[in-house]
Structure formats: C-alpha cells, structure tokens
Motif scaffolding. Structure first.
Motif, short mmCIF file in Angstrom:
data_model
loop_
_atom_site.label_atom_id
_atom_site.label_comp_id
_atom_site.label_asym_id
_atom_site.label_seq_id
_atom_site.Cartn_x
_atom_site.Cartn_y
_atom_site.Cartn_z
N TYR A 193 6.20 -0.81 10.67
CA TYR A 193 5.17 -0.58 9.66
C TYR A 193 5.42 0.75 8.94
O TYR A 193 5.28 0.83 7.71
CB TYR A 193 3.78 -0.58 10.29
N GLU A 194 5.76 1.78 9.69
CA GLU A 194 6.01 3.08 9.07
C GLU A 194 7.13 2.98 8.03
O GLU A 194 7.11 3.69 7.03
CB GLU A 194 6.38 4.11 10.14
N ASP A 250 5.06 2.03 2.40
CA ASP A 250 5.07 2.54 1.03
C ASP A 250 5.98 1.73 0.11
O ASP A 250 6.39 2.22 -0.94
CB ASP A 250 5.52 4.00 1.00
N SER A 251 6.32 0.50 0.49
CA SER A 251 7.23 -0.31 -0.30
C SER A 251 6.51 -1.52 -0.86
O SER A 251 5.43 -1.90 -0.39
CB SER A 251 8.42 -0.76 0.55
N VAL A 252 7.14 -2.15 -1.86
CA VAL A 252 6.57 -3.34 -2.50
C VAL A 252 7.67 -4.38 -2.64
O VAL A 252 8.77 -4.08 -3.14
CB VAL A 252 5.97 -3.01 -3.88
N SER A 253 7.38 -5.59 -2.22
CA SER A 253 8.32 -6.70 -2.36
C SER A 253 8.14 -7.34 -3.73
O SER A 253 7.02 -7.63 -4.14
CB SER A 253 8.06 -7.73 -1.27
N ILE A 254 9.25 -7.57 -4.42
CA ILE A 254 9.17 -8.13 -5.78
C ILE A 254 9.85 -9.48 -5.90
O ILE A 254 9.69 -10.16 -6.92
CB ILE A 254 9.78 -7.16 -6.80
N HIS A 305 -0.15 -4.28 -9.76
CA HIS A 305 -1.39 -4.40 -9.00
C HIS A 305 -1.19 -3.99 -7.55
O HIS A 305 -2.03 -3.29 -6.95
CB HIS A 305 -1.90 -5.84 -9.09
N GLU A 306 -0.06 -4.39 -6.95
CA GLU A 306 0.18 -4.02 -5.56
C GLU A 306 0.50 -2.54 -5.42
O GLU A 306 0.12 -1.91 -4.42
CB GLU A 306 1.30 -4.85 -4.94
N VAL A 307 1.18 -1.96 -6.39
CA VAL A 307 1.45 -0.52 -6.33
C VAL A 307 0.13 0.25 -6.29
O VAL A 307 -0.02 1.23 -5.56
CB VAL A 307 2.31 -0.08 -7.53
N ALA A 308 -0.86 -0.22 -7.06
CA ALA A 308 -2.18 0.40 -7.02
C ALA A 308 -2.81 0.22 -5.64
O ALA A 308 -3.49 1.12 -5.13
CB ALA A 308 -3.07 -0.19 -8.10
N ASN A 322 -4.80 2.11 -0.41
CA ASN A 322 -5.02 1.65 0.97
C ASN A 322 -4.03 2.18 1.99
O ASN A 322 -4.22 1.94 3.19
CB ASN A 322 -4.98 0.12 1.01
N THR A 323 -2.98 2.85 1.55
CA THR A 323 -1.96 3.31 2.49
C THR A 323 -2.26 4.74 2.93
O THR A 323 -2.27 5.65 2.10
CB THR A 323 -0.56 3.24 1.88
N PRO A 324 -2.51 4.97 4.21
CA PRO A 324 -2.79 6.33 4.68
C PRO A 324 -1.63 7.28 4.39
O PRO A 324 -0.47 6.95 4.63
CB PRO A 324 -2.99 6.15 6.19
N GLY A 325 -1.94 8.42 3.85
CA GLY A 325 -0.93 9.45 3.62
C GLY A 325 -0.04 9.22 2.42
O GLY A 325 0.96 9.93 2.26
#
Length: 776
Positions: free
Chosen positions: A386-387, A391-395, A426-429, A434-437
């Motif tokens: 998870y760590e 901070d990533s996004v699947s496209i 939208h997911e980057v937002a 929602n992502t801690p830190g």
C-alpha cells in the motif's frame, strides 16, 4: 460465422440494483460487529483473499467488492484467514449467494518463494510485512476449507493465481504438471482476466434464482462439464499438425505486418476461422448448451477447440507444448473459441475472454467510493504494498507487447483499456483528499506499461481476426496506433493542477514503442524523471531476445541517445538503469558472457538481477519445461529445440555471470570461461571480464557504477537505485485489480517491476556484499 466484434455487449452499468439497496459501507465489513453496525443479518457475497484488505483500486478485493456493492449487494471480506481450520471462514456466516476466492494480488507461490525456491522472509501484502499469512496454492486451500464449512455453497474463483491455472499447467516449484485449479479445488466456476463483466453476470443471475451449475455461457469464465454440447462445432487439436492449420510464413510471430506480404487484415491471423471443422470424433453426449448467439449480445461462438488432455500433457512434453500453442492462439476475445481440456472423465470448459471495458465502464469502476486506506482493523500497521501505490493512479489495463516471460496477455489480454482524461483527473483529486500525508507528488501514472495509454489496433476488422501474440515483435504492426499525443496531453493536464507539484512515471516504459514518438521521450526527460529511469532491454543477444519476443538491443542505444539529448536540453543529469534477465530459455553460457561483456564495456555493475521464474501460461514457461517453442507450429517430430538452463547450478551460474563484477562470483566465472575456451577474458587488461586468481579486485571503489561517474554515493545499489521521488522508485505496483503483471520477472531484486516482491534486493542475501580483496 457471425462476427463477434459487430455484436453489442451489455454495458456493465446497466445491470439492475439488487433489492434496491443503496449507499456504500465505510469499509466492506470484516467482522460480525461491523455487519451489525450496518444493520446486516447476512452478507450476499463474501470475498476471501490472501492479502490484507486495503480499500484502494490497486487491490483486487477492493475493486470487486466495491463494484458488487454498487449494484446493491452486501459484500463482506475475510482477509488472510487461518487456513488450518474451517472456523476462520465462518466468521461472517453463510452468504446468501456465493463465496468469491482469490489468492490476492500475487500468485501465492511467487509470493512465498524466490527464484531459487527459497522461502521469502517477508510479504508486502501483509500488515507488518510478515511472511506466512497465506498457504501455498491459496486458491485451492481456501476453497476446500469453505466447502468444509458450508455444504453446497457456490464458490467462484478469481484473481491472478486462478486465472493462470485454469488449464493443466507446469508448476515450477514442484517441477510437475498440475491439473487445472478448477477440478482440484472443487470450485463451481472460475473467472479469469479482469473480472467485472463475468462477476456481475454471475451475481445477478444467482440473485434471480439460477443454479450455479447452469452458468456455463459466460465469457471470461471456466466451468467443469461432463459432456460436450451437441450444437457446438469442434476442432480436434489433441495432436500436433491436427485441427488448426497455420499457413507457413517467414516469421512465426507475425501474420502479415512484418513482412508486408498480406494486404488484407481481415484475411490474416492464420485464417484459422476458415479451417476445416467437423465434430470431434468420440465426442461425449450433450449437456446444457450455451446461450443462443442471436438472443444474447455477449454470446460465445458455437465453436470449440479440443486440447490434449490433462493426463496426456503430463506424460508428453510435445503435447504440453501443443496445448500451450492453442492457448496462445485463443486470447483475442473478438475471435477466440472455447477451449476444452479433458481432466479424467470430465472437461475443463474455458469460454472465450470477456470483451474489454469501454472507457465509460472503466471510469465507473475506478470512481467507486474507495477510502484509499487499509481497513481500520489493522490499526495503522504498515502494509508495504500500500505504501508503494498510495500516491499513484492507474490509467490503463492490458499490454500488447506479448513478452513470452510475461503473463499479462494470458490474464488481461493485449487489448488496451484506457480511462478518460476526466476520470484520471477525478482520481488525482481523490488522492489529494483521501491519502494520508499526500504532499502533491504522484509516484506514478501508468499500468502494466507506462506508454500504451489509448494505443491499439487502428483497424477494427484486423483486430477482430488477429491471433498474433505481440503487436510489437518482431516489428511494431503497421496497423498499430503509436501516437502518444493523448498520453502527453494527460501528463500536461495533471501537471497543471494547482495541487500537484510533481508527477513521476514509475511504470515500465516500452522503449521500442516510445521510439515511434520521440516527443514522448522528451516529455519524460523534461518533466517525469527524478534522476534515474528504469527500462528493460532484458538481454543483448538475438537468440535470447527472439525467445523473449523482445526487440534488438539497438533500440536501447537509440533510446539512450534521445534520452541523453533531451536531458541535456532540460539542463538535467539523468541516467537510464537497464534491467537484464538470466536463465531465460534460449540463454546459454556464451550468451551470458556476451551480455556481461556488453555491460562491462558500458560500465554497468548490476546489483539487481532477475533470474527467470517460469510461471503458468507464459510462453517462456512452456519453453523451460518442454524445450519447444509454442509460438511456432509444432510437428509430430523434428521440432527445433530451445536451450534451457535447468537445475539450480546452471541457473546460479548464469546469475553469477550477470553480476560479473562481484568478487564472490569470480571463481564461477573463471570456471565457465575455461569451459568455453575463453581464457583470454581472465586477466587484468581492459578486455578481461574477471581478474586471474590472486589478481585482486579489479572493480575497486573508484570505478563508476551504472556507467556514470560521480554519482556512486547517490546510487545505493541496494535494490532502490535512486533518490526519494525518483522515477521507478516504487516497487510492486500491481494495479488494475492487483494482478502480478510480469510474473516471469520475479527473480531476486526486482523492485520497481510488476510481479516482484517489493523490498527484494538484487544480491543473493538482500544486501550489498562487502567487496573483498585477496585470492578468489
């Protein structure tokens, strides 16, 4: 035959809601108390996973669970249950519809064992990175415990482990051929590939009262059948040179593109649909047939291919290669037929793959209400996987590269599924909120590949009949769209968001594809590399690259030239880190020596090395087990053989050569050089590969590593070859439902690559060995 690609298939968003339930749970419940808090007396569906439950769209349990929840189903999760007793599988009670079982984001055997079959000491998908929280071959074990706990309950298999074991398959860890997991586990149905289409069809039809045994007509699934339906036309391909004819051609991997000897794509792809077909002799009597193709938009074609049986492939390696050859031909959902393999007196019946998701459907799946954090039950304990991806996004999904050591094509397919630009934004937002830190740095925008977004076949008729395993080997198909413009536009839009400081690209860049659009290489060099960029030539020698279905090493040189040029224009010092593999089929000791000389000439000293692991349904695994090439037409005799480094000693020797600079490997390399009559490469001169005995350590501390001087302190060599935030510094990404994408590359030290164990280092003991002086 009706053209399947002309059919309209059902939109996954159009299924009715189950009993009108609305709203999303804060987390999918993992305990009876959580069910009580939600007001549930029971679950409709319970998902059992070998991974910790992380409510994030890079994890398969979260994707399938939230997806089913969106249609009103009450979904519970049993995460990493104690498999020694049935009690752990009863904590949520009996579900109303079915259990869904997955080994997790990774194959359980790859998760547990190194390339040398040693037990791993960690598990990145477990809280605290603790090993041993799932059994070997978890899919089978979990199903057996569920069947013990609840008599008659339907069980649906899914995930990477089940997907790659849907047929009889070679098991590297036991060095035997095992049955399909479907009969071994006694599960009712198996979902392979990305499961959104089949799983909602299964859930919906069971909710209407259908019997699980009647669900034999769903794409992307495999079931057990006692007999073959009479209304299907069969091809008996149980022996080489029977059934599906493959016209002779100059290159066995390309139907019409490389040689340009076919003008019509519609007539390409082996012309296998025009082959002579007849009912299979000795076919058993009928049972339930699939749905009428004229009444069901997702109907499967009424054709099947009879493969060599499980018993035959265990006894005859040629027949095993024949079965694999048939599997490779039937991966395109637009022209694939049903594949049938006898297991004893019954058949494993594998329906054609599901159709790829459209962009709106794909967007729908990734815009579900994920919390993007682990379940609170873990009390904040660190989950390394998870760590690495938080901070990533699947496209995108899928890969048309078709590398033989990779299982993506067998699992997800080669048709690229891409999200819309708006959905990604939208997911980057959502990452921001929602992502801690989160501090405005995206660790990756990618998928199985960094640069296949919105690419694919430009000719629908060609795509509808194509059976070539790779759109890039030996050369990119002339009908392949290679315009990186939409991807570059997406990068620029994400960079322009006010809350984004930096966007790194950690997914693997396909260099032969990038060379078709140098502007993409410029974009990477100017904006998305944090000093080092990892790429994967895999090898340097043609006899090995041809077995890998990889391009010539000259592509690396051209990519490096452009990357260096653009890096200078950007005023940045940036470098390429190439990955290479040892022990791949086709690679002998001479090939490895030439690779080591290539590395030495360029000053590369690799601490991360990949010792090939054969994984089920990968073409290279067939070569490893049989010594035959399944991409070529097989004959009853006189097949060309592939060299294979068999046994631990042979594999360790190849790995040692790849790390030619390590003094601990000098004795092994000297022995190999003497065997090959290459004693001239033992010495202290510039042409020597290793020093003579007593010659000291040639590679002293002043020698530049990785081919660039002055950066040795910054480049650690301990499995993480770059400074924080550098491109590729994240480990096992495993996005899009958590599939271990490049499972053939799961050797030692494969960080930053899919299918590898995050945190695994490149040296044999996981640490940089102390360089020693003296007589070695």
């Amino acid at each position: 035959m009706q053209d399947s690609y002309q059919k309209h298939y059902r939109n996954i968003r159009d299924y009715p809601r189950f009993q009108g339930r609305k709203g999303a749970a804060p987390f999918l419940p993992m305990s009876r108390k959580e069910m009580d808090d939600l007001g549930w007396d029971s679950c409709d569906i319970i998902l059992v996973s070998g991974d910790a439950y992380v409510d994030h769209p890079s994890f398969c349990t979260a994707i399938i669970g939230r997806y089913l929840e969106a249609f009103g189903f009450r979904v519970g999760v049993i995460s990493q249950p104690d498999w020694h007793s049935r009690d752990a599988f009863m904590v949520l009670g009996r579900p109303r519809l079915f259990f869904g079982v997955t080994a997790g984001n990774m194959d359980s055997m790859i998760n547990h064992y190194t390339a040398e079959r040693r037990i791993r000491s960690d598990d990145a998908y477990t809280p605290g990175n603790v090993a041993g929280r799932r059994p070997d071959r978890a899919t089978v074990v979990y199903t057996q415990r569920i069947k013990e706990a609840f008599r008659g309950i339907p069980v649906v298999l899914g995930g990477i482990e089940a997907s790659l074991r849907r047929f009889a398959h070679y098991d590297y860890w036991s060095d035997t051929v095992k049955n399909s997991v479907l009969p071994d586990s006694k599960a009712d149905i198996l979902v392979y590939g990305n499961g959104e289409r089949p799983i909602i069809e299964i859930a919906w039809r069971l909710s209407l009262g259908e019997d699980i045994k009647s669900l034999t007509d769903i794409r992307g699934t495999a079931v057990m059948r006692g007999e073959i339906p009479p209304d299907f036309t069969g091809i008996d391909s149980r022996k080489p040179e029977a059934g599906i004819p493959i016209p002779p051609r100059k290159n066995p991997y390309c139907d019409y593109c490389a040689g340009g000897h076919r003008d019509s794509a519609a007539s390409s792809a082996n012309d296998s649909d025009n082959s002579s077909e007849a009912p299979v002799p000795e076919a058993p009597s009928p049972v339930l047939a699939g749905a009428d193709p004229d009444s069901d938009s997702d109907a499967i074609p009424r054709k099947y291919v009879l493969m060599p049986s499980s018993e035959d492939v265990k006894k005859d390696r040629l027949l095993y290669a024949q079965a694999a050859h048939l599997m490779l031909l039937e991966t395109n959902p637009f022209c694939a037929r049903c594949l049938v393999q006898a297991h004893g007196s019954r058949y494993v019946w594998v329906n054609p793959p599901s159709f790829p998701l459209t962009a709106p459907e794909y967007d729908f799946v990734y815009e579900l209400p994920y919390r993007r954090v682990p379940h609170p039950a873990y009390r904040g304990e660190r989950i390394p996987a998870y760590e690495m991806i938080k901070d990533s996004v699947s496209i995108m999904r899928g890969c048309f590269g078709g590398c033989s050591f990779c299982s993506i094509t067998a699992h997800e397919g080669k048709i690229i599924q891409s999200r819309s630009e708006e959905s990604v934004v939208h997911e980057v937002a959502a990452v921001r909120d929602n992502t801690p830190g989160f501090r405005g740095v995206l660790s990756d925008l990618g998928g199985p590949s960094a640069n296949m977004y919105r690419l694919g076949c430009s000719d629908p008729r060609a795509q509808a009949s194509c059976r070539r395993p790779s759109c890039l080997y030996p050369e990119p198909c002339r009908k392949l769209n290679t315009d990186h413009g939409p991807l570059i536009q997406l990068y620029r839009r994400i960079r322009s968001l006010p809350y984004i400081r930096k966007v790194f690209i950690a997914s693997g860049v396909r260099i032969d594809l990038a060379l078709r659009d140098p502007e993409y290489i410029r974009e990477l060099a100017f904006h998305h590399v944090g000093g080092l960029l990892k790429i994967a030539p895999e090898h340097t020698e043609p006899e090995v690259l041809s077995r890998m279905l990889k391009p010539a090493i000259s592509g690396y040189d051209e990519f490096k030239r452009l990357f260096d040029e653009f890096s200078r224009e950007a005023g940045k010092k940036q470098y390429l880190i190439p990955y290479f593999m040892s022990s791949h089929p086709g690679s002998d000791l001479e090939s490895m020596i030439r690779l080591a000389l290539w590395l030495k000439k360029r000053g590369f000293e690799l601490d991360q090395v990949q010792n090939y692991i054969p994984t089920p349904m990968a073409g290279a695994a067939v070569m490893y087990y049989t010594g035959l090439n399944p991409y070529e037409r097989l004959k009853a005799q006189d097949n060309s053989t592939v060299f294979v480094a068999r046994g631990d000693i042979a594999r360790k020797r190849q790995k040692a050569i790849l790390r030619y600079h390590d003094p601990d490997n000098f004795p092994v390399i000297r022995e190999v050089l003497r065997e090959l009559g290459l004693e001239r490469l033992i010495g202290t001169g510039p042409e020597a590969l290793v020093p003579p005995p007593g010659g000291g350590v040639r590679n002293n501390s002043g020698h530049p590593r990785y081919g660039f001087a002055g950066d040795r302190d910054r480049v650690s060599g301990r499995g993480e070859h770059q400074s924080p935030g550098a491109s590729g510094s994240r480990g096992d990404r495993n996005r899009n439902g958590g599939n271990s994408y490049r499972t053939g590359r799961t050797g030692e030290g494969n960080r930053g690559r899919r299918g590898a164990k995050p945190g695994e280092s490149g040296s044999s003991d996981g640490r940089e060995k102390q360089r020693k002086k003296g007589n070695r």
